[in-house]
Structure formats: structure tokens, C-alpha cells
Design an enzyme around this catalytic site. Structure first.
Site, PDB file in Angstrom:
ATOM      1  N   GLU A 262       0.848  -1.195   0.000  1.00  0.00           N
ATOM      2  CA  GLU A 262       0.000   0.000   0.000  1.00  0.00           C
ATOM      3  C   GLU A 262       0.886   1.248   0.000  1.00  0.00           C
ATOM      4  OE1 GLU A 262      -3.418   2.078   2.864  1.00  0.00           O
ATOM      5  OE2 GLU A 262      -2.072   0.542   3.667  1.00  0.00           O
ATOM      6  N   HIS A 263       1.821   1.311   0.937  1.00  0.00           N
ATOM      7  CA  HIS A 263       2.787   2.409   1.023  1.00  0.00           C
ATOM      8  C   HIS A 263       4.186   1.842   0.783  1.00  0.00           C
ATOM      9  CE1 HIS A 263      -0.530   3.508   3.859  1.00  0.00           C
ATOM     10  NE2 HIS A 263      -0.443   4.662   3.225  1.00  0.00           N
TER      11      HIS A 263
END
EC number: 1.1.1.23
Length: 443
Positions: A323-324
Site C-alpha cells: 500500500e505504502h
């Protein structure tokens, strides 16, 4: 949080190491949500009030928040908080305004013009979770692109009591339809509509397992609403070389670990000393975190991985699809062309993941759980839809007709063929008539 050497593992062990914590929804959640959705569809506002009292232990005086309540909430906020929210609003608006696309017009061949135009989704619903702390940042991430896209109706739902910060940001985003409802009942209300809550075309926003399941159910019903993207636990992956600061890495890993016990954080580095120093820094920083217990649970399914090279780090990251993704290397910009699967990327020592969560300008609504392979971070396009337009001249149709007729015949669709040939025949008749008129005039 364990440290492993990637090359010491078999392929099966490597694959197992990158498994995310299981999302345990269970049949009971599915059944509970189905009952709630059906109840809201059948009884509308009455069901909303009863379910809110049951799940949130409060029965609001009114389902809809009044303008007076929004004004009062604004007056209670400190100037410092307002300024912070305004700065975040400006940065997010600046980035999302830049995502506007221009109409596309192309002549594919003489007399055949194709266009692409964009229109806002007419009505959207924004879900803002409740909990121990308000989430005005989520209102910004959803409300700003809805405002810039030009969505005509924006509905916001949040469990009561709704925090002052949320109401203030809703006002910044021009949102006036705000409702004191949360959970799966709010999703059902926005998907199907009630006397008080307008039905919307698409629903955005994060939530717990019940909200996530409700979004799934209504999106699978043709009478329901579309949704933004599948949701999962928060995650971050850091790629670091020997120039990285272990304290920064530890802080970034913990910033995601504190989200919840099911979060996952990963470090990839070819430097064993960096992995060791990060492990030590994590233990030191945990001592001062109010949510240390939650972070420790998340760290139980998180890992520090020592690789052979940075290239191997990139390969593992692309396979995992975080996601990050934080890149703390000597030349982080050089790695960007090699990175394929990530929700949002943070380059260098001075780009903590927190800035993307709040105020850099990018959107913090991101695909998780490996969905970065096929989904993108939320943006202006998600609040819009594209339409294509084509216009042909008579000559353009004559040129293109043989191609269309041949393909229609191959697919056995005679009416498709006829829609072209009837026009060509009409053109031929007109041309014959015109030629006759010319001959008569000359005679």
C-alpha cells in the site's frame, strides 16, 4: 519482529514469508450485514435510528446534521486546527485539480471523428469511520476530489457524535448533506436510499469489517451502488540501503503498525547492520508510543528482510505490492522507473509516510492486500466517468462501410450489417437522383 536472510529461504518459504495476515470476516459477519442491509431497505429511517441506537449506543435527535450544528462545530475548533486543515485542503486540492483531463478529439480516418469527454458521477456517498479519534483527513481525501470533479450531490455519513473536525472539513469541501449514521446501516442507506438519506451512485471510504462487507454486498447488487475499491489492513514496505537512517525507518514502520493488530510492515535492505539497528530503534520508540500494544501485535506478523542487492529488494517489493512504499536510498528517484506495484511511493529521508496520510497533496485512500497490481490510488478519475462520441460524414461512412459489413457478417449479426447498408443504399439513391437532375438540367 523477526529478521530473516532472504537467500537462506526456499521459494516456498519466501512466498510464505510475504503472506499477509488473514482477513477473518466469517460467515457471521456476512449474515449480520445482510440482515442490516435488508432491514434498512425495508424500513428506512426507522431501521437507521434503531440500528444506530443498537450499535453506537446513541439515538440521534435527527438523522441529518443541521447547518447550525456545523456552524457551532466550526466555532469550537482552535485557529491552529483550522489552519492545519486549510493547508491540507489547499495541497490536496492543488494536486487533484492538476488531474483534470482535457476533451480528446481524433479523426481516425477521413470523415470519422472520435471523441472522449468526462462527466462527474452525479451522486456520491462518503463514509467516514468513527472510533477513538476523528478522521478529518479522510473527509479531505474523499471530499476534495468530489468537489473538484463537480459531483452534483455529495452525501457524508459518520457515526454519532460526529467530531467537530469532520464537520468543519465537510464545510470546506462544500458538503451539506451530512448524516448521523455509521456502520453497515449507513452503507445500506446510501446504496438504496431512505426518506432522509438520498440514494447515491457510488460509495467511498474505509471502515471496519462490517462496513467493508456492506460495501461488498451492495456493490454486488445491481440495485445497489458502486464502490471505490476493495479494502484491507494498512501496510508499509521500506527499501533501504546503507545511507538510510534507522531511526527514520523505525518511525515509519511504527506509524503503520499502530493502525491495527492486522497491519503489516516490512523492511527490505541488503545491509544486515541496517536491519539490526532498525530492530533496536523500534524497541526504543515503542516505549513512548501510546498505542504500543497495538503496534506490538502488528509487529508479530511483520519482518525485516536482508537481501543480497537493492535490485532484489525491488523485485520482492514488486511481487508484494505494498500500500505504502518508502525508498530510503542514496538516489531514490532512480528507483522509481523500476517500481511497478505500490499504492503510494515516498522518496528519500524527508518524505515520511505520514505526510501522504495528511497533507502532501496525494490521496491516502490506497489499494491494500496486493490490490496494487490492478488498482490505483484514489484520484479525480474515480469521481468521474468517461463517455465516447463519434460522428461520421456521409463520405466517412462510405469509406468505413466495407470494414463494418465484413466484420458484422463474420459475427453473424445481420442487423448490424443492415444498419450500415441501409444508409449506403440511401446515399447511392441520392447520388443517382442528383445525377439525373444534373442531366435534366443540362438537357
Amino acid at each position: 519482529m523477526k529478521t530473516v536472510v532472504w537467500q537462506s529461504l526456499s521459494e516456498n518459504q519466501q512466498e510464505s514469508l510475504l503472506q499477509r495476515p488473514a482477513i477473518t470476516e466469517g460467515a457471521n459477519i456476512t449474515a449480520i450485514v445482510a440482515d442490516v442491509v435488508a432491514d434498512v431497505r425495508q424500513r428506512g429511517d426507522e431501521a437507521l435510528l434503531e440500528l444506530t441506537e443498537k450499535f453506537d449506543r446513541v439515538r440521534p435527535d435527527s438523522i441529518r446534521v443541521s447547518e447550525q450544528e456545523v456552524t457551532a462545530a466550526t466555532s469550537r475548533l482552535s485557529d491552529n486546527m483550522k489552519q492545519a486543515l486549510q493547508q491540507a485542503y489547499q495541497n490536496i486540492a492543488t494536486f487533484h485539480k492538476a488531474q483534470k483531463t482535457k476533451p480528446l478529439r481524433v479523426e481516425t480516418q477521413p470523415g470519422v471523428v472520435c471523441e472522449q469527454v468526462t462527466r462527474p458521477i452525479n451522486s456520491v456517498g462518503l463514509y467516514i469511520p468513527g472510533g477513538s479519534a476523528p478522521l478529518p483527513s479522510t473527509v479531505l481525501m474523499l471530499g476534495v476530489p468530489a468537489q473538484i470533479a463537480g459531483c452534483r450531490q455529495v452525501v457524508l455519513c459518520s457515526p454519532p457524535p460526529i467530531a467537530d473536525e469532520i464537520l468543519y472539513v465537510a464545510q470546506l469541501c462544500g458538503i451539506t448533506e451530512i448524516y448521523n449514521i455509521g456502520g453497515s446501516q449507513a452503507i445500506a442507506a446510501m446504496a438504496y436510499g431512505t426518506k432522509s438519506v438520498a440514494r447515491v451512485d457510488k460509495i467511498f471510504g474505509p471502515g471496519n469489517a462490517f462496513v467493508t462487507e456492506a460495501k461488498r454486498q451492495v456493490s454486488n447488487d445491481f440495485r445497489g451502488a458502486a464502490i471505490d475499491m476493495p479494502a484491507g489492513p494498512s501496510e508499509v514496505l521500506v527499501i533501504a540501503d546503507k545511507t538510510a537512517d534507522p531511526d527514520f525507518i523505525a518511525a515509519d514502520l511504527l506509524s503503520q503498525a499502530e493502525h491495527g493488530p492486522d497491519s503489516q510492515v516490512i523492511l527490505l535492505t541488503p545491509e544486515p547492520s541496517i536491519a539490526d539497528r532498525v530492530a533496536d530503534a523500534i524497541q526504543l520508540q515503542l516505549k513512548v508510543l501510546p498505542r504500543a500494544d497495538i503496534a506490538r501485535q502488528a509487529l508479530g506478523s511483520s519482518i525485516l528482510i536482508v537481501t543480497e542487492t537493492i535490485s532484489q529488494c525491488i523485485s520482492i517489493s514488486n511481487h508484494y505490492g505494498p500500500e505504502h512504499l518508502i525508498v530510503q536510498t542514496r538516489e531514490p528517484r532512480e528507483l522509481v522507473p523500476l517500481l511497478d506495484n505500490a499504492g503510494s511511493i515516498f522518496l528519500g529521508d524527508w518524505s515520511p509516510e505520514s505526510v501522504g496520510d495528511y497533507a502532501s497533496g496525494t490521496n491516502h485512500v490506497l489499494p491494500t492486500y496486493g490490490y496494487t497490481r490492478t488498482y490505483s490510488s484514489l484520484g479525480l478519475a474515480d469521481f468521474s466517468k468517461r463517455m465516447t462520441v463519434q460522428e461520421l460524414t456521409a463520405d466517412g461512412l462510405k469509406i468505413l462501410a466495407p470494414t463494418v459489413v465484413t466484420m458484422a457478417e463474420a459475427e453473424g449479426l445481420d442487423a448490424h450489417k443492415r444498419a450500415v447498408t441501409i444508409r449506403i443504399e440511401k446515399l447511392q439513391q441520392q447520388e443517382i437522383l442528383k445525377a439525373q437532375q444534373v442531366e435534366e438540367k443540362e438537357a
